[in-house]
Design a protein around this motif. Structure first.
Motif, PDB file in Angstrom:
ATOM      1  N   LYS A  79     -12.462   4.920   6.448  1.00  0.00           N
ATOM      2  CA  LYS A  79     -12.259   4.973   7.900  1.00  0.00           C
ATOM      3  C   LYS A  79     -10.925   4.284   8.135  1.00  0.00           C
ATOM      4  O   LYS A  79     -10.858   3.063   8.286  1.00  0.00           O
ATOM      5  CB  LYS A  79     -13.384   4.238   8.625  1.00  0.00           C
ATOM      6  N   LEU A  80      -9.851   5.085   8.132  1.00  0.00           N
ATOM      7  CA  LEU A  80      -8.516   4.504   8.233  1.00  0.00           C
ATOM      8  C   LEU A  80      -8.363   3.702   9.519  1.00  0.00           C
ATOM      9  O   LEU A  80      -8.799   4.133  10.585  1.00  0.00           O
ATOM     10  CB  LEU A  80      -7.438   5.580   8.165  1.00  0.00           C
ATOM     11  N   ASN A  81      -7.733   2.573   9.376  1.00  0.00           N
ATOM     12  CA  ASN A  81      -7.462   1.713  10.517  1.00  0.00           C
ATOM     13  C   ASN A  81      -6.609   2.462  11.536  1.00  0.00           C
ATOM     14  O   ASN A  81      -5.666   3.171  11.176  1.00  0.00           O
ATOM     15  CB  ASN A  81      -6.726   0.456  10.025  1.00  0.00           C
ATOM     16  N   GLN A  82      -6.937   2.289  12.795  1.00  0.00           N
ATOM     17  CA  GLN A  82      -6.202   2.996  13.850  1.00  0.00           C
ATOM     18  C   GLN A  82      -4.735   2.604  13.914  1.00  0.00           C
ATOM     19  O   GLN A  82      -3.915   3.335  14.461  1.00  0.00           O
ATOM     20  CB  GLN A  82      -6.858   2.761  15.208  1.00  0.00           C
ATOM     21  N   ILE A 133       0.398  -6.698  10.889  1.00  0.00           N
ATOM     22  CA  ILE A 133      -0.667  -5.733  10.668  1.00  0.00           C
ATOM     23  C   ILE A 133      -1.945  -6.550  10.498  1.00  0.00           C
ATOM     24  O   ILE A 133      -2.093  -7.282   9.529  1.00  0.00           O
ATOM     25  CB  ILE A 133      -0.410  -4.890   9.396  1.00  0.00           C
ATOM     26  N   ARG A 134      -2.871  -6.456  11.453  1.00  0.00           N
ATOM     27  CA  ARG A 134      -4.117  -7.220  11.375  1.00  0.00           C
ATOM     28  C   ARG A 134      -4.973  -6.697  10.238  1.00  0.00           C
ATOM     29  O   ARG A 134      -5.279  -5.520  10.186  1.00  0.00           O
ATOM     30  CB  ARG A 134      -4.893  -7.147  12.681  1.00  0.00           C
ATOM     31  N   LEU A 135      -5.364  -7.607   9.346  1.00  0.00           N
ATOM     32  CA  LEU A 135      -6.156  -7.221   8.200  1.00  0.00           C
ATOM     33  C   LEU A 135      -7.650  -7.343   8.469  1.00  0.00           C
ATOM     34  O   LEU A 135      -8.427  -6.515   8.038  1.00  0.00           O
ATOM     35  CB  LEU A 135      -5.787  -8.063   6.979  1.00  0.00           C
ATOM     36  N   CYS A 136      -8.054  -8.395   9.134  1.00  0.00           N
ATOM     37  CA  CYS A 136      -9.465  -8.526   9.446  1.00  0.00           C
ATOM     38  C   CYS A 136      -9.637  -9.485  10.608  1.00  0.00           C
ATOM     39  O   CYS A 136      -8.864 -10.400  10.785  1.00  0.00           O
ATOM     40  CB  CYS A 136     -10.274  -9.000   8.238  1.00  0.00           C
ATOM     41  N   GLN A 137     -10.630  -9.197  11.402  1.00  0.00           N
ATOM     42  CA  GLN A 137     -10.973 -10.064  12.525  1.00  0.00           C
ATOM     43  C   GLN A 137     -11.974 -11.098  12.016  1.00  0.00           C
ATOM     44  O   GLN A 137     -12.807 -10.788  11.176  1.00  0.00           O
ATOM     45  CB  GLN A 137     -11.632  -9.256  13.648  1.00  0.00           C
ATOM     46  N   HIS A 182      -7.693  -7.257  -1.709  1.00  0.00           N
ATOM     47  CA  HIS A 182      -8.892  -6.657  -1.123  1.00  0.00           C
ATOM     48  C   HIS A 182      -8.843  -6.688   0.402  1.00  0.00           C
ATOM     49  O   HIS A 182      -9.327  -5.748   1.052  1.00  0.00           O
ATOM     50  CB  HIS A 182     -10.141  -7.342  -1.653  1.00  0.00           C
ATOM     51  N   GLN A 183      -8.257  -7.733   0.982  1.00  0.00           N
ATOM     52  CA  GLN A 183      -8.102  -7.782   2.440  1.00  0.00           C
ATOM     53  C   GLN A 183      -7.215  -6.636   2.919  1.00  0.00           C
ATOM     54  O   GLN A 183      -7.499  -6.000   3.937  1.00  0.00           O
ATOM     55  CB  GLN A 183      -7.491  -9.117   2.876  1.00  0.00           C
ATOM     56  N   VAL A 184      -6.145  -6.383   2.195  1.00  0.00           N
ATOM     57  CA  VAL A 184      -5.229  -5.300   2.553  1.00  0.00           C
ATOM     58  C   VAL A 184      -5.942  -3.943   2.444  1.00  0.00           C
ATOM     59  O   VAL A 184      -5.852  -3.116   3.344  1.00  0.00           O
ATOM     60  CB  VAL A 184      -3.963  -5.335   1.649  1.00  0.00           C
ATOM     61  N   ILE A 185      -6.666  -3.749   1.349  1.00  0.00           N
ATOM     62  CA  ILE A 185      -7.390  -2.485   1.167  1.00  0.00           C
ATOM     63  C   ILE A 185      -8.470  -2.325   2.235  1.00  0.00           C
ATOM     64  O   ILE A 185      -8.641  -1.237   2.794  1.00  0.00           O
ATOM     65  CB  ILE A 185      -7.983  -2.395  -0.258  1.00  0.00           C
ATOM     66  N   GLU A 186      -9.173  -3.407   2.540  1.00  0.00           N
ATOM     67  CA  GLU A 186     -10.211  -3.333   3.577  1.00  0.00           C
ATOM     68  C   GLU A 186      -9.603  -3.016   4.940  1.00  0.00           C
ATOM     69  O   GLU A 186     -10.156  -2.235   5.710  1.00  0.00           O
ATOM     70  CB  GLU A 186     -11.012  -4.632   3.648  1.00  0.00           C
ATOM     71  N   TRP A 187      -8.463  -3.624   5.237  1.00  0.00           N
ATOM     72  CA  TRP A 187      -7.811  -3.337   6.530  1.00  0.00           C
ATOM     73  C   TRP A 187      -7.499  -1.840   6.626  1.00  0.00           C
ATOM     74  O   TRP A 187      -7.753  -1.211   7.646  1.00  0.00           O
ATOM     75  CB  TRP A 187      -6.519  -4.145   6.675  1.00  0.00           C
ATOM     76  N   LEU A 188      -6.963  -1.273   5.560  1.00  0.00           N
ATOM     77  CA  LEU A 188      -6.562   0.129   5.586  1.00  0.00           C
ATOM     78  C   LEU A 188      -7.761   1.075   5.609  1.00  0.00           C
ATOM     79  O   LEU A 188      -7.784   2.029   6.383  1.00  0.00           O
ATOM     80  CB  LEU A 188      -5.679   0.458   4.373  1.00  0.00           C
ATOM     81  N   ASP A 234       0.073   2.176  -1.095  1.00  0.00           N
ATOM     82  CA  ASP A 234       1.139   1.675  -1.963  1.00  0.00           C
ATOM     83  C   ASP A 234       2.057   0.718  -1.209  1.00  0.00           C
ATOM     84  O   ASP A 234       2.463  -0.317  -1.741  1.00  0.00           O
ATOM     85  CB  ASP A 234       1.973   2.834  -2.517  1.00  0.00           C
ATOM     86  N   LYS A 235       2.403   1.071   0.013  1.00  0.00           N
ATOM     87  CA  LYS A 235       3.326   0.256   0.809  1.00  0.00           C
ATOM     88  C   LYS A 235       2.702  -1.096   1.130  1.00  0.00           C
ATOM     89  O   LYS A 235       3.375  -2.134   1.031  1.00  0.00           O
ATOM     90  CB  LYS A 235       3.704   1.003   2.100  1.00  0.00           C
ATOM     91  N   LEU A 236       1.435  -1.110   1.513  1.00  0.00           N
ATOM     92  CA  LEU A 236       0.781  -2.383   1.806  1.00  0.00           C
ATOM     93  C   LEU A 236       0.727  -3.272   0.568  1.00  0.00           C
ATOM     94  O   LEU A 236       1.001  -4.476   0.648  1.00  0.00           O
ATOM     95  CB  LEU A 236      -0.626  -2.150   2.352  1.00  0.00           C
ATOM     96  N   VAL A 237       0.389  -2.683  -0.566  1.00  0.00           N
ATOM     97  CA  VAL A 237       0.335  -3.449  -1.813  1.00  0.00           C
ATOM     98  C   VAL A 237       1.726  -3.967  -2.172  1.00  0.00           C
ATOM     99  O   VAL A 237       1.897  -5.133  -2.544  1.00  0.00           O
ATOM    100  CB  VAL A 237      -0.260  -2.600  -2.964  1.00  0.00           C
TER     101      VAL A 237
END
Length: 139
Positions: A70-73, A130-134, A38-44, A102-105
């Motif tokens: 809202k895709l991560n910049q 790759i920052r997932l969350c602040q 979920h962190q990975v999906i939220e980051w993306l 897919d790649k992040l997963v």
């Protein structure tokens, strides 16, 4: 890289809800957690837990899923091969976005290091964090 119209149509028809259980199995089989997924999906995408569950319940297609995201910049930092395609060469935006996910997963499942500090959580991919969350710093 040009994907075929048939491939792109297949991506457009897929629902996130149909693919999500496969992501969960993939990461859990490799000792990772649903929370990390979920962190990975939220980051993306910017989707928090509640929004993610709503989209799963609504059985949205990947078209709708990524329209609402809202895709991560920093998404263009995700590069490499996935499913026989070099991500950075995929021209169709929807297919590229699905392959980013897919790649992040895949990288999470491969055991890429989750880097946690007091200011951020990151997934280290190919030497790039790759920052997932602040997180809020105390004080």
């Amino acid at each position: 890289m040009i994907t075929t119209p048939e491939h792109d149509a297949k991506m457009a028809k897929l629902t996130f809800a149909s693919v999500y259980p496969h992501y969960v199995v993939k990461v859990e089989k490799k000792g990772r957690t649903r929370e990390e997924l979920h962190q990975v999906i939220e980051w993306l995408t910017g989707f928090d837990e509640q929004k993610l569950q709503e989209l799963i319940a609504e059985k949205v297609t990947f078209v709708t899923f990524f329209q609402k995201a809202k895709l991560n910049q920093n998404t263009p930092l995700i590069t490499g091969m996935i499913c026989g395609y070099r991500i950075e060469e995929i021209e169709t935006p929807l297919t590229k976005n699905v392959r980013y996910l897919d790649k992040l997963v895949d990288e999470l499942a491969k055991g890429r290091k989750m880097v946690k500090s007091h200011t951020a959580t990151a997934l280290s991919i190919a030497g790039t964090e790759i920052r997932l969350c602040q997180t809020m710093s105390p004080g």
